[in-house]
Write a protein that holds these residues in place. Sequence first.
Motif, mmCIF file in Angstrom:
data_model
loop_
_atom_site.group_PDB
_atom_site.id
_atom_site.type_symbol
_atom_site.label_atom_id
_atom_site.label_comp_id
_atom_site.label_asym_id
_atom_site.label_seq_id
_atom_site.Cartn_x
_atom_site.Cartn_y
_atom_site.Cartn_z
ATOM 1 N N LEU A 76 0.742 -1.163 -0.001
ATOM 2 C CA LEU A 76 -0.069 -0.102 -0.005
ATOM 3 C C LEU A 76 0.852 1.220 0.000
ATOM 4 N N CYS A 77 1.904 1.308 0.827
ATOM 5 C CA CYS A 77 2.695 2.286 1.026
ATOM 6 C C CYS A 77 3.477 2.806 -0.243
ATOM 7 N N CYS A 78 4.143 1.647 -0.928
ATOM 8 C CA CYS A 78 4.907 1.822 -2.051
ATOM 9 C C CYS A 78 3.751 2.040 -3.204
ATOM 10 N N THR A 79 2.658 1.671 -3.343
ATOM 11 C CA THR A 79 1.731 2.341 -4.306
ATOM 12 C C THR A 79 1.603 3.659 -4.209
ATOM 13 N N ILE A 80 1.340 4.189 -3.045
ATOM 14 C CA ILE A 80 1.325 5.605 -2.600
ATOM 15 C C ILE A 80 2.252 6.380 -3.021
ATOM 16 N N LEU A 81 3.579 6.016 -2.664
ATOM 17 C CA LEU A 81 4.796 6.537 -3.095
ATOM 18 C C LEU A 81 5.171 6.569 -4.508
ATOM 19 N N ALA A 82 4.869 5.483 -5.196
ATOM 20 C CA ALA A 82 4.929 5.420 -6.807
ATOM 21 C C ALA A 82 4.193 6.451 -7.411
ATOM 22 N N GLY A 83 2.817 6.591 -6.847
ATOM 23 C CA GLY A 83 1.817 7.616 -7.220
ATOM 24 C C GLY A 83 2.578 8.852 -7.348
ATOM 25 N N LEU A 84 3.059 9.180 -6.171
ATOM 26 C CA LEU A 84 3.283 10.576 -5.711
ATOM 27 C C LEU A 84 4.860 10.694 -6.157
ATOM 28 N N ARG A 85 5.419 10.097 -6.926
ATOM 29 C CA ARG A 85 6.856 10.028 -7.478
ATOM 30 C C ARG A 85 7.059 11.526 -8.221
ATOM 31 N N ARG A 86 6.270 11.518 -9.549
ATOM 32 C CA ARG A 86 6.050 12.391 -10.436
ATOM 33 C C ARG A 86 6.002 13.781 -10.016
ATOM 34 N N PRO A 87 4.675 13.970 -8.924
ATOM 35 C CA PRO A 87 4.538 15.403 -8.485
ATOM 36 C C PRO A 87 5.683 15.713 -7.679
ATOM 37 N N LEU A 88 6.157 14.776 -6.765
ATOM 38 C CA LEU A 88 7.290 15.280 -5.924
ATOM 39 C C LEU A 88 8.664 15.703 -6.782
ATOM 40 N N PHE A 89 8.761 14.987 -7.790
ATOM 41 C CA PHE A 89 10.049 15.135 -8.629
ATOM 42 C C PHE A 89 9.910 16.442 -9.314
ATOM 43 N N ARG A 90 8.842 16.844 -9.771
ATOM 44 C CA ARG A 90 8.518 18.011 -10.483
ATOM 45 C C ARG A 90 8.601 19.340 -9.485
ATOM 46 N N LEU A 91 8.490 19.139 -8.127
ATOM 47 C CA LEU A 91 8.786 20.100 -7.154
ATOM 48 C C LEU A 91 10.144 20.679 -7.547
ATOM 49 N N TYR A 92 11.133 19.957 -7.830
ATOM 50 C CA TYR A 92 12.633 20.305 -7.700
ATOM 51 C C TYR A 92 12.898 20.277 -9.182
ATOM 52 N N VAL A 93 12.530 19.530 -9.986
ATOM 53 C CA VAL A 93 13.032 19.600 -11.452
ATOM 54 C C VAL A 93 11.731 19.696 -12.533
ATOM 55 N N PRO A 94 11.371 21.185 -12.480
ATOM 56 C CA PRO A 94 10.078 21.359 -13.224
ATOM 57 C C PRO A 94 10.016 20.794 -14.740
ATOM 58 N N ARG A 95 11.087 21.057 -15.435
ATOM 59 C CA ARG A 95 11.072 20.379 -16.752
ATOM 60 C C ARG A 95 12.270 19.150 -16.897
ATOM 61 N N GLU A 96 11.454 18.150 -17.067
ATOM 62 C CA GLU A 96 12.077 16.492 -17.137
ATOM 63 C C GLU A 96 13.059 16.527 -18.213
ATOM 64 N N GLU A 97 12.526 17.377 -19.532
ATOM 65 C CA GLU A 97 13.414 17.432 -20.603
ATOM 66 C C GLU A 97 14.776 17.757 -20.331
#
Lengths: 174, 276
Positions: A76-97
């Motif tokens: 359950l916790c990993c599913t939640i973390l995996a779901g939040l990964r992209r929004p959290l990563f975008r906090l610090y790196v707005p442009r993945e490209e």
Amino acid sequence: MAKTFLSFLLLFVVLVLAQVTIFNHIWLFGVAMPLVFIFFIISLPVTTPTNWMLTLGFLIGLAVDIFSNTAGLNALCCTILAGLRRPLFRLYVPREEDLINPVPSIKSTGGATYTKYVLTMTLVYCIVYFIVDSAGFFNATTLALRIAASSVLTFLLLMALAGIASWNKSGKKK
Amino acid sequence: MRNLLNFLLRYSPWVVFAFYAGLSCYLLYSDSPAQRHVYMTSAGVVASTVYDGVRNVTSYFHLREINDDLHARNSELEDQVLSLRRQLKEMQEAVYADTMTVSEILHPFSFIIASVTNNSIAHPYNYITVNKGQLDGVEPEMGVVDQNGVVGVVNITADHHARIISLLNPDFRLSCKVKGSDAFGSLIWDGHSPEEAVLEELPKHTVFAPGDTIVTSGYSAVFPEGIPVGSVIESVRDSDDNFFRLRIKLFTDFTTLSTVRIIKNNELDDIRRAEQ
């Protein structure tokens, strides 16, 4: 592509084995528990489709659960973390490209950004994990202490792991 | 139909997330631990193989402490053997005319020795895995002890492995009494420390002092009477004024658990038949 797939499969197996044989038995001062296997979710390429992220997150959580007699908890916790990964990563790196390499590491995002990203992921995971695990069984002080201590321990180990990984890669190039 | 498909495709990450989250919650909350499938626990084939391998390496780590414990327990047992021998002799003389053999009456219990392959103490609900299973004669509901005291009760059995509900698990209540008295209470883990548990519902007339030994009461078929469990630390307030509530220091050291004995009650079938 096949090489990336194989290296992540290997990472999956190694992290699950390390977690259940070594880290599951560490419980510093009765509060700090290292949850190192989330390094897998942290390190998945940012280009991974969300559905795959969720599936892989769920699977590694389930694998650790089967060994730890905590059926469903890490899944359950990993599913939640995996779901939040992209929004959290975008906090610090707005442009993945802008990234040279889609795998988040000290090299690809820079040390400061990577540290913030790992710290956020660790905190989120520890908060979700201990709240679900306690299920109203422990008091608030114990819960807060466990979240804080486990976050610090997990964070330190994850940074050490990331350090080893980047050191390895730069060593090979020489 | 087409709208529905479009909707699902558009929100597929949410659908997938909901599916996995739902599945996890089902595993987490659906049923009591006893009904779970064996392959979802550490007694399953893959998990027990890995833990057996690790055990081959780590079983040497705590040998010194375990040896000390064994020495202490051994000398205690020698004392008991001497006193029991004397009692046995007296009783044999007393029932000399009877046809029944005394040794059979006195020994309804036998032991299966097993090694711990996995053990947790950090969760609110803890379990232990051992390397003996149903083919070795282990069955669910059997009691488990080590050289110091009570460890838990067998929960799920595979062919050569079994999962034990640890004493450090609120699903497990143990009927106990203060050594030397007849009043009994119920021992349960309150989730705070792996070294302590709480003895509840002990009648107010019970006489005890801090340091007194707590032993099993023998009022269940799982544990024989008189197995050491822990010692009294202090009395704490119970919500009900008619009972004592005692903090107990457990004798079993769950952090260095290594070899355990599973108790086989040879008269269990008899008792079950009588209780039906």
